[in-house]
Scaffold this motif. Structure first.
Motif, PDB file in Angstrom:
ATOM      1  N   ALA A   3      71.721   5.564 -31.214  1.00 47.44           N
ATOM      2  CA  ALA A   3      73.145   5.287 -30.513  1.00 47.44           C
ATOM      3  C   ALA A   3      74.291   6.130 -31.355  1.00 47.44           C
ATOM      4  O   ALA A   3      75.360   6.396 -31.203  1.00 47.44           O
ATOM      5  N   ASP A   4      73.623   6.661 -32.523  1.00 48.34           N
ATOM      6  CA  ASP A   4      74.824   7.465 -33.478  1.00 48.34           C
ATOM      7  C   ASP A   4      74.679   8.831 -32.919  1.00 48.34           C
ATOM      8  O   ASP A   4      75.709   9.645 -33.693  1.00 48.34           O
ATOM      9  N   ALA A   5      74.046   9.364 -32.132  1.00 46.33           N
ATOM     10  CA  ALA A   5      73.797  10.854 -31.782  1.00 46.33           C
ATOM     11  C   ALA A   5      73.799  10.905 -30.228  1.00 46.33           C
ATOM     12  O   ALA A   5      73.391  12.083 -29.784  1.00 46.33           O
ATOM     13  N   LEU A   6      74.566  10.161 -29.661  1.00 48.73           N
ATOM     14  CA  LEU A   6      74.293  10.271 -27.998  1.00 48.73           C
ATOM     15  C   LEU A   6      75.138  11.534 -27.920  1.00 48.73           C
ATOM     16  O   LEU A   6      75.105  12.020 -26.435  1.00 48.73           O
ATOM     17  N   ALA A   7      76.233  11.910 -28.266  1.00 46.90           N
ATOM     18  CA  ALA A   7      76.798  13.105 -27.868  1.00 46.90           C
ATOM     19  C   ALA A   7      76.145  14.675 -28.004  1.00 46.90           C
ATOM     20  O   ALA A   7      76.530  15.583 -27.528  1.00 46.90           O
ATOM     21  N   ALA A  36      82.407  11.544 -23.390  1.00 47.36           N
ATOM     22  CA  ALA A  36      82.206  10.216 -23.006  1.00 47.36           C
ATOM     23  C   ALA A  36      81.221   9.510 -23.916  1.00 47.36           C
ATOM     24  O   ALA A  36      81.221   8.251 -24.395  1.00 47.36           O
ATOM     25  N   ALA A  37      80.286  10.322 -24.567  1.00 49.33           N
ATOM     26  CA  ALA A  37      79.115   9.740 -25.095  1.00 49.33           C
ATOM     27  C   ALA A  37      79.387   9.251 -26.327  1.00 49.33           C
ATOM     28  O   ALA A  37      78.997   8.075 -27.109  1.00 49.33           O
ATOM     29  N   PHE A  38      80.494   9.819 -27.146  1.00 45.94           N
ATOM     30  CA  PHE A  38      81.036   9.368 -28.460  1.00 45.94           C
ATOM     31  C   PHE A  38      81.541   7.655 -28.247  1.00 45.94           C
ATOM     32  O   PHE A  38      81.574   7.190 -29.334  1.00 45.94           O
ATOM     33  N   GLU A  39      82.077   7.510 -26.916  1.00 46.94           N
ATOM     34  CA  GLU A  39      82.665   6.159 -26.706  1.00 46.94           C
ATOM     35  C   GLU A  39      81.544   5.116 -26.075  1.00 46.94           C
ATOM     36  O   GLU A  39      81.850   4.038 -25.846  1.00 46.94           O
ATOM     37  N   SER A  40      80.329   5.667 -26.447  1.00 48.27           N
ATOM     38  CA  SER A  40      79.129   4.853 -25.392  1.00 48.27           C
ATOM     39  C   SER A  40      78.415   4.219 -26.344  1.00 48.27           C
ATOM     40  O   SER A  40      77.895   4.645 -27.309  1.00 48.27           O
ATOM     41  N   PRO A  75      69.908   4.390 -14.098  1.00 47.40           N
ATOM     42  CA  PRO A  75      70.692   3.519 -14.883  1.00 47.40           C
ATOM     43  C   PRO A  75      70.850   3.755 -16.153  1.00 47.40           C
ATOM     44  O   PRO A  75      69.728   4.197 -16.844  1.00 47.40           O
ATOM     45  N   PRO A  76      71.930   3.532 -17.012  1.00 48.88           N
ATOM     46  CA  PRO A  76      72.075   3.773 -18.386  1.00 48.88           C
ATOM     47  C   PRO A  76      71.340   2.768 -19.224  1.00 48.88           C
ATOM     48  O   PRO A  76      70.690   1.637 -18.810  1.00 48.88           O
ATOM     49  N   VAL A  77      70.581   3.362 -20.187  1.00 50.32           N
ATOM     50  CA  VAL A  77      69.927   2.647 -21.068  1.00 50.32           C
ATOM     51  C   VAL A  77      70.285   2.321 -22.547  1.00 50.32           C
ATOM     52  O   VAL A  77      71.148   3.168 -23.015  1.00 50.32           O
ATOM     53  N   ARG A  78      70.186   0.983 -23.080  1.00 55.20           N
ATOM     54  CA  ARG A  78      70.738   0.791 -24.508  1.00 55.20           C
ATOM     55  C   ARG A  78      70.159   1.812 -25.305  1.00 55.20           C
ATOM     56  O   ARG A  78      69.190   2.692 -25.242  1.00 55.20           O
ATOM     57  N   ALA A  79      71.196   2.044 -26.262  1.00 53.26           N
ATOM     58  CA  ALA A  79      70.765   2.640 -27.496  1.00 53.26           C
ATOM     59  C   ALA A  79      71.288   1.913 -28.553  1.00 53.26           C
ATOM     60  O   ALA A  79      71.836   0.918 -28.710  1.00 53.26           O
TER      61      ALA A  79
END
Ligand SMILES: C[S@@+](CC[C@H](N)C(=O)[O-])C[C@H]1O[C@@H](n2cnc3c(N)ncnc32)[C@H](O)[C@@H]1O
Length: 221
Positions: A114-118, A132-136, A145-149
């Protein structure tokens, strides 16, 4: 031959890793909730020699309910690779998995970072996606569908809380996350270099922190 370990592979999929571990001499129990995946694993297992087949047990079931199938402390290693990203309550899943470990046993997790989704949209030049990924907190950049990070810091605290503190961690897919699925593997020598570069980056600061996936190893006290 080294020590023969009792390994539980939760969400084993088609059993690729489970079969490799069985070939290496270990005893494997695969737990999988999707009947189609399990069918694939059974088919793959059927083509193995008898000596390997007898070391593998495949069970249809839910990784959140390991207590229904197994006694606490009955495994030396529990793998949970690519599964937590589908779990709504990861802490409860992890606590259940840690209970399956014998003292000194290893809990091996592969999770989305989750720390590197962007990184993926950013390196692809998709600036809206990167912002958007910075906020997700979930991976929204894949089809479906979106998956947890998960964050390294959060999982470190969780593992400490369930008596399987983090012993080591690695980044996985530092350089190759943007390669489309349909692109085949490179030739053998090039593949060897690719894997060596990925392996090195996955163990090295700061590269490992921006990997698409994190591999965490907790050890039961
Ligand atoms: C991304 S695949 C990973 C397969 C394999 N572990 C690997 O690393 O190649 C995730 C697998 O976990 C299974 N799965 C997801 N949630 C599960 C659950 N709660 N219990 C058991 N299996 C689950 C899915 O059906 C799928 O086969």
């Amino acid at each position: 031959m080294g020590q023969r370990l009792r390994i539980l592979d939760v969400g084993m999929g088609q059993g690729t890793q489970a079969l490799r571990l069985a070939r290496a001499g270990h005893t494997i129990t695969g737990l999988e909730s999707d009947p189609e995946m399990l069918k694939g694993a059974r088919e793959a297992l059927a083509s193995e020699p008898a000596g390997i087949r007898e070391r593998v047990r495949l069970i249809e079931g839910d990784g959140r309910e390991t207590g229904v199938h197994f006694l606490p402390g009955s495994f030396d290693v529990v793998l949970c690779h690519g599964v937590l990203m589908h779990a709504e309550e990861p802490d409860a899943v992890l606590a259940g998995l840690a209970r399956m470990l014998a003292p000194g046993g290893l809990l091996s997790l592969l999770v989305r970072n989750a720390d590197a989704l962007a990184m993926r949209p950013g390196l692809a030049g998709d600036w809206s996606g990167a912002l958007a990924a910075f906020e997700s907190e979930s991976d929204i950049d894949r089809p479906g569908p979106p998956v947890r990070a998960d964050r390294l810091e959060t999982l470190t605290a969780t593992l400490a809380g369930i008596a399987a503190p983090l012993r080591a961690w690695y980044g996985v897919r530092v350089f190759t996350d943007n390669v489309p699925n349909e692109v085949g593997l490179p030739a053998a020598e090039e593949l060897e270099r690719l894997l060596a570069a990925e392996d090195r980056a996955g163990r090295t600061e700061p590269y490992r922190r921006v990997a698409a996936l994190l591999h965490l190893c907790g050890v039961r006290g």
